[in-house]
Design a protein around this motif. Structure first.
Motif, PDB file in Angstrom:
ATOM      1  N   ILE A  48       0.852  -1.190   0.000  1.00  0.00           N
ATOM      2  CA  ILE A  48       0.000   0.000   0.000  1.00  0.00           C
ATOM      3  C   ILE A  48       0.887   1.239   0.000  1.00  0.00           C
ATOM      4  CG2 ILE A  48      -1.709   1.341   1.291  1.00  0.00           C
ATOM      5  CD1 ILE A  48      -2.809  -1.233   2.424  1.00  0.00           C
ATOM      6  N   TYR A  49       0.486   2.217  -0.808  1.00  0.00           N
ATOM      7  CA  TYR A  49       1.145   3.520  -0.792  1.00  0.00           C
ATOM      8  C   TYR A  49       0.109   4.585  -0.473  1.00  0.00           C
ATOM      9  CZ  TYR A  49       3.471   7.792  -2.297  1.00  0.00           C
ATOM     10  OH  TYR A  49       3.998   9.058  -2.345  1.00  0.00           O
ATOM     11  N   LEU A  50       0.394   5.397   0.560  1.00  0.00           N
ATOM     12  CA  LEU A  50      -0.482   6.475   0.983  1.00  0.00           C
ATOM     13  C   LEU A  50       0.181   7.809   0.662  1.00  0.00           C
ATOM     14  CD1 LEU A  50      -1.302   5.198   4.609  1.00  0.00           C
ATOM     15  CD2 LEU A  50      -2.513   4.652   2.490  1.00  0.00           C
ATOM     16  N   TRP A  51      -0.600   8.739   0.140  1.00  0.00           N
ATOM     17  CA  TRP A  51      -0.031  10.062  -0.090  1.00  0.00           C
ATOM     18  C   TRP A  51      -1.042  11.132   0.285  1.00  0.00           C
ATOM     19  CZ3 TRP A  51      -1.771  13.646  -3.859  1.00  0.00           C
ATOM     20  CH2 TRP A  51      -2.721  13.151  -4.770  1.00  0.00           C
ATOM     21  N   GLY A 148       3.947   2.454  -7.874  1.00  0.00           N
ATOM     22  CA  GLY A 148       2.707   2.651  -8.604  1.00  0.00           C
ATOM     23  C   GLY A 148       1.897   1.381  -8.791  1.00  0.00           C
ATOM     24  N   GLN A 149       2.508   0.213  -8.577  1.00  0.00           N
ATOM     25  CA  GLN A 149       1.789  -1.060  -8.684  1.00  0.00           C
ATOM     26  C   GLN A 149       1.153  -1.473  -7.358  1.00  0.00           C
ATOM     27  OE1 GLN A 149       5.011  -3.483 -10.145  1.00  0.00           O
ATOM     28  NE2 GLN A 149       4.675  -2.895 -12.280  1.00  0.00           N
ATOM     29  N   SER A 150       1.361  -0.677  -6.326  1.00  0.00           N
ATOM     30  CA  SER A 150       0.752  -0.937  -5.024  1.00  0.00           C
ATOM     31  C   SER A 150      -0.697  -0.459  -5.030  1.00  0.00           C
ATOM     32  CB  SER A 150       1.523  -0.191  -3.924  1.00  0.00           C
ATOM     33  OG  SER A 150       2.904  -0.481  -3.964  1.00  0.00           O
ATOM     34  N   LEU A 151      -1.426  -0.790  -3.962  1.00  0.00           N
ATOM     35  CA  LEU A 151      -2.712  -0.132  -3.737  1.00  0.00           C
ATOM     36  C   LEU A 151      -2.412   1.315  -3.336  1.00  0.00           C
ATOM     37  CD1 LEU A 151      -4.683  -2.794  -1.657  1.00  0.00           C
ATOM     38  CD2 LEU A 151      -5.076  -2.146  -4.026  1.00  0.00           C
ATOM     39  N   ILE A 152      -3.017   2.261  -3.992  1.00  0.00           N
ATOM     40  CA  ILE A 152      -2.684   3.667  -3.777  1.00  0.00           C
ATOM     41  C   ILE A 152      -3.905   4.395  -3.241  1.00  0.00           C
ATOM     42  CG2 ILE A 152      -1.921   5.813  -4.871  1.00  0.00           C
ATOM     43  CD1 ILE A 152      -0.490   4.050  -6.951  1.00  0.00           C
ATOM     44  N   TYR A 153      -3.698   5.136  -2.158  1.00  0.00           N
ATOM     45  CA  TYR A 153      -4.765   5.935  -1.576  1.00  0.00           C
ATOM     46  C   TYR A 153      -4.257   7.346  -1.308  1.00  0.00           C
ATOM     47  CZ  TYR A 153      -7.576   1.776  -0.542  1.00  0.00           C
ATOM     48  OH  TYR A 153      -8.323   0.636  -0.637  1.00  0.00           O
ATOM     49  N   GLU A 154      -5.049   8.328  -1.692  1.00  0.00           N
ATOM     50  CA  GLU A 154      -4.795   9.692  -1.256  1.00  0.00           C
ATOM     51  C   GLU A 154      -5.513   9.901   0.074  1.00  0.00           C
ATOM     52  OE1 GLU A 154      -5.371  14.368  -2.595  1.00  0.00           O
ATOM     53  OE2 GLU A 154      -6.209  12.766  -3.835  1.00  0.00           O
ATOM     54  N   VAL A 155      -4.779  10.354   1.079  1.00  0.00           N
ATOM     55  CA  VAL A 155      -5.384  10.639   2.374  1.00  0.00           C
ATOM     56  C   VAL A 155      -6.143  11.963   2.252  1.00  0.00           C
ATOM     57  CG1 VAL A 155      -5.001  10.875   4.839  1.00  0.00           C
ATOM     58  CG2 VAL A 155      -3.435   9.472   3.477  1.00  0.00           C
ATOM     59  N   GLN A 156      -7.463  11.871   2.314  1.00  0.00           N
ATOM     60  CA  GLN A 156      -8.300  13.043   2.104  1.00  0.00           C
ATOM     61  C   GLN A 156      -8.314  13.920   3.350  1.00  0.00           C
ATOM     62  OE1 GLN A 156      -9.699  13.784  -0.795  1.00  0.00           O
ATOM     63  NE2 GLN A 156      -9.004  11.890  -1.760  1.00  0.00           N
ATOM     64  N   PRO A 157      -8.184  15.234   3.180  1.00  0.00           N
ATOM     65  CA  PRO A 157      -8.221  16.121   4.349  1.00  0.00           C
ATOM     66  C   PRO A 157      -9.611  16.168   4.962  1.00  0.00           C
ATOM     67  CG  PRO A 157      -8.236  17.405   2.324  1.00  0.00           C
ATOM     68  CD  PRO A 157      -8.023  15.980   1.909  1.00  0.00           C
ATOM     69  N   LEU A 158      -9.644  16.484   6.253  1.00  0.00           N
ATOM     70  CA  LEU A 158     -10.921  16.662   6.926  1.00  0.00           C
ATOM     71  C   LEU A 158     -11.589  17.946   6.454  1.00  0.00           C
ATOM     72  CD1 LEU A 158      -9.866  15.782  10.576  1.00  0.00           C
ATOM     73  CD2 LEU A 158     -11.118  14.324   8.983  1.00  0.00           C
TER      74      LEU A 158
END
Length: 230
Positions: A48-51, A148-158
């Motif tokens: 997993i990659y979080l950004w 880029g081949q990982s599961l990618i999620y953008e951490v959405q701001p509150l």
């Protein structure tokens, strides 16, 4: 808003349960699955990659995932990218979490690329985070491709409604009442990270006790004039 988890005392260690999910419920659930070897196999990808922007909670999630993994008996390592040199732990079955991958040096980038290559053989999972989507990372091309081949999620701001509810809840836990105008002022003019909002609340709490004044906008304005940074 009913789903927010609000056990967020300043001294509370980061957990997946006290991460204020907001629009990130799926992300948190996926990270939770990755933490346990019993459920990690359910995911469509091993890594997993979080950004997201600074203050979005990326580091909270990494620390929480590592603690959750250890609680299930899974070995786990948490590393700051700036401290990685030319090798990474090869512990079989481990969760390997690396914070701020954009800060990996040349040798460390090779080490992470090699960790991707051996992960299937040694049963490791990688949990990485950075400030931008993979294409925006200043890393070697082969490593960006692997990320880029990982599961990618953008951490959405509150959103502001969530921040306001959090501030009110934090205040209530201390026996305080924040006037609505104080919350509105902080959200319009202050820094928006939860850590900064907590610091301001701490300062308001101390000033209220010291001066025996309720937490109102005049008190906040007086503190700003005395040097409080919001």
């Amino acid at each position: 808003m009913k789903q927010l988890v609000l056990d967020i005392r300043p001294d509370a260690p980061p957990t997946l349960e006290n991460f204020v999910a907001g629009a990130n419920a799926e992300l948190v659930a996926t990270v939770s699955l990755l933490a346990s070897p019993a459920t990690a196999a359910q995911l469509p990808a091993r890594h997993i990659y979080l950004w997201g922007a600074p203050g979005s909670g990326r580091s909270h999630l990494l620390r929480a995932a590592v603690d959750a993994a250890r609680a299930t008996g899974r070995p786990a390592h948490l590393l700051a990218a700036a401290t990685v040199e030319d090798d990474l732990p090869e512990t079989p079955g481990a969760l390997l979490a690396i914070d701020d991958v954009d800060q990996l040096g040349a040798a460390a980038q090779i080490a992470l690329f090699n960790a991707f290559n051996r992960a299937r053989g040694n049963g490791q999972s990688l949990l990485l985070c950075g400030p931008a989507a993979p294409l925006g990372l200043a890393l070697r091309e082969d490593l960006r491709t692997r990320i880029g081949q990982s599961l990618i999620y953008e951490v959405q701001p509150l959103d502001d409604a969530a921040r306001a509810e959090i501030l009110a809840t934090l205040a209530a836990r201390r026996g305080l009442r924040l006037a609505d105008e104080v919350v509105d002022f902080l959200l319009r003019h202050g820094r928006r990270e939860l850590s900064s909002l907590r610091e301001v609340l701490d300062a308001l709490d101390r000033a209220s006790l010291e001066h025996k004044r309720p937490i109102t906008l005049p008190l906040l304005r007086d503190m700003i004039q005395q040097g409080l940074e919001i």
